[in-house]
Design an enzyme around this catalytic site. Structure first.
Site, PDB file in Angstrom:
ATOM      1  N   VAL A 126      -5.811  -8.770   2.319  1.00 40.71           N
ATOM      2  CA  VAL A 126      -4.989  -9.722   3.078  1.00 40.71           C
ATOM      3  C   VAL A 126      -5.100  -9.361   4.565  1.00 40.71           C
ATOM      4  CG1 VAL A 126      -2.680 -10.665   3.454  1.00 40.71           C
ATOM      5  CG2 VAL A 126      -3.378  -9.989   1.146  1.00 40.71           C
ATOM      6  N   ASP A 143       5.230  -5.129  -3.885  1.00 43.71           N
ATOM      7  CA  ASP A 143       3.877  -5.619  -4.169  1.00 43.71           C
ATOM      8  C   ASP A 143       3.864  -6.336  -5.515  1.00 43.71           C
ATOM      9  OD1 ASP A 143       0.818  -4.653  -3.017  1.00 43.71           O
ATOM     10  OD2 ASP A 143       0.951  -5.536  -5.017  1.00 43.71           O
ATOM     11  N   ASN A 152      -5.004  -0.140   4.444  1.00 39.41           N
ATOM     12  CA  ASN A 152      -6.391  -0.451   4.127  1.00 39.41           C
ATOM     13  C   ASN A 152      -6.990  -1.309   5.243  1.00 39.41           C
ATOM     14  OD1 ASN A 152      -6.189   0.858   1.621  1.00 39.41           O
ATOM     15  ND2 ASN A 152      -5.382  -0.980   0.642  1.00 39.41           N
ATOM     16  N   HIS A 194      -0.588  -4.385   6.949  1.00 41.98           N
ATOM     17  CA  HIS A 194       0.533  -4.031   6.083  1.00 41.98           C
ATOM     18  C   HIS A 194       0.424  -2.568   5.704  1.00 41.98           C
ATOM     19  CE1 HIS A 194      -2.797  -5.825   3.842  1.00 41.98           C
ATOM     20  NE2 HIS A 194      -2.528  -4.985   2.849  1.00 41.98           N
ATOM     21  N   ILE A 195       1.574  -1.953   5.578  1.00 40.14           N
ATOM     22  CA  ILE A 195       1.664  -0.571   5.121  1.00 40.14           C
ATOM     23  C   ILE A 195       2.067  -0.590   3.654  1.00 40.14           C
ATOM     24  CG2 ILE A 195       2.999   1.564   5.316  1.00 40.14           C
ATOM     25  CD1 ILE A 195       3.309   1.006   8.287  1.00 40.14           C
ATOM     26  N   HIS A 196       1.253   0.036   2.814  1.00 37.06           N
ATOM     27  CA  HIS A 196       1.648   0.236   1.419  1.00 37.06           C
ATOM     28  C   HIS A 196       2.538   1.477   1.367  1.00 37.06           C
ATOM     29  CE1 HIS A 196      -1.491  -2.372  -0.577  1.00 37.06           C
ATOM     30  NE2 HIS A 196      -2.126  -2.145   0.567  1.00 37.06           N
TER      31      HIS A 196
HETATM   32  P1  AMP Z   1      -4.621  -4.870   0.623  1.00 35.07           P
HETATM   33  O1  AMP Z   1      -5.550  -4.855  -0.551  1.00 35.07           O
HETATM   34  O2  AMP Z   1      -4.440  -3.523   1.286  1.00 35.07           O
HETATM   35  O3  AMP Z   1      -4.992  -5.953   1.612  1.00 35.07           O
HETATM   36  O4  AMP Z   1      -3.183  -5.193   0.045  1.00 35.07           O
HETATM   37  C1  AMP Z   1      -2.758  -6.473  -0.262  1.00 35.07           C
HETATM   38  C2  AMP Z   1      -1.672  -6.330  -1.279  1.00 35.07           C
HETATM   39  O5  AMP Z   1      -0.960  -7.535  -1.338  1.00 35.07           O
HETATM   40  C3  AMP Z   1      -2.171  -6.032  -2.692  1.00 35.07           C
HETATM   41  O6  AMP Z   1      -1.635  -4.788  -3.139  1.00 35.07           O
HETATM   42  C4  AMP Z   1      -1.637  -7.205  -3.503  1.00 35.07           C
HETATM   43  O7  AMP Z   1      -1.212  -6.833  -4.786  1.00 35.07           O
HETATM   44  C5  AMP Z   1      -0.483  -7.678  -2.646  1.00 35.07           C
HETATM   45  N1  AMP Z   1      -0.099  -9.077  -2.822  1.00 35.07           N
HETATM   46  C6  AMP Z   1      -0.921 -10.138  -2.913  1.00 35.07           C
HETATM   47  N2  AMP Z   1      -0.199 -11.268  -3.028  1.00 35.07           N
HETATM   48  C7  AMP Z   1       1.101 -10.887  -3.019  1.00 35.07           C
HETATM   49  C8  AMP Z   1       2.343 -11.591  -3.122  1.00 35.07           C
HETATM   50  N3  AMP Z   1       2.391 -12.932  -3.239  1.00 35.07           N
HETATM   51  N4  AMP Z   1       3.496 -10.882  -3.095  1.00 35.07           N
HETATM   52  C9  AMP Z   1       3.468  -9.535  -2.978  1.00 35.07           C
HETATM   53  N5  AMP Z   1       2.334  -8.821  -2.862  1.00 35.07           N
HETATM   54  C10 AMP Z   1       1.169  -9.486  -2.891  1.00 35.07           C
END
Ligand code: AMP
Length: 112
Positions: free
Chosen positions: A94, A28, A85, A98-100
């Site tokens: 986004v 991330d 999320n 995606h899995i954090h």
């Molecule tokens: P969410 O808020 O669950 O949709 O997670 C989206 C995640 O994508 C966030 O933790 C951001 O920090 C991460 N993110 C956004 N742009 C990028 C990128 N270019 N490379 C890696 N992570 C990213």
């Protein structure tokens, strides 16, 4: 194309830690823990609640790989957390499932 599709297509750089034919895992850009990896399916699903029975195997694959990546990054012994999320209240920013994967420090519960 979503941001994560662009990362999968190598149009945007990322620190990739794992890849197979179904998914990509990368660090991330704004880590919330010493290890913070995102695991994304190559076939985009907007969010968990938009998944269908056709995504059954892919969702299982993602969870299995989250465990594998956690082990590979040395998080197995101390522990880790996986988070998905969904929507505004869930903190989704986004629209590509995606899995954090978070670890490397104790994580509070309940989450904020
Ligand atoms: P969410 O808020 O669950 O949709 O997670 C989206 C995640 O994508 C966030 O933790 C951001 O920090 C991460 N993110 C956004 N742009 C990028 C990128 N270019 N490379 C890696 N992570 C990213």
């Amino acid at each position: 194309m979503t941001l994560f599709e662009k990362i999968i297509a190598r149009e945007i750089p990322a620190d990739i830690v794992f890849e197979d034919e179904h998914c990509l895992a990368f660090r991330d850009i704004h880590p919330q823990a010493p290890t913070h990896v995102l695991l994304v399916p190559k076939r985009p699903i907007p969010r968990l609640g938009a998944a269908t029975p056709a995504d059954h195997a892919l969702l299982g694959h993602l969870l299995l790989k989250a465990g594998d990546v956690a082990r590979a990054l040395g998080l197995d012994a101390t522990g880790f957390r996986v988070v998905i999320n969904h929507g505004p209240d869930g903190g989704e920013t986004v629209p590509h499932l995606h899995i954090h994967l978070l670890g490397g420090r104790p994580l509070a519960w309940p989450p904020g």
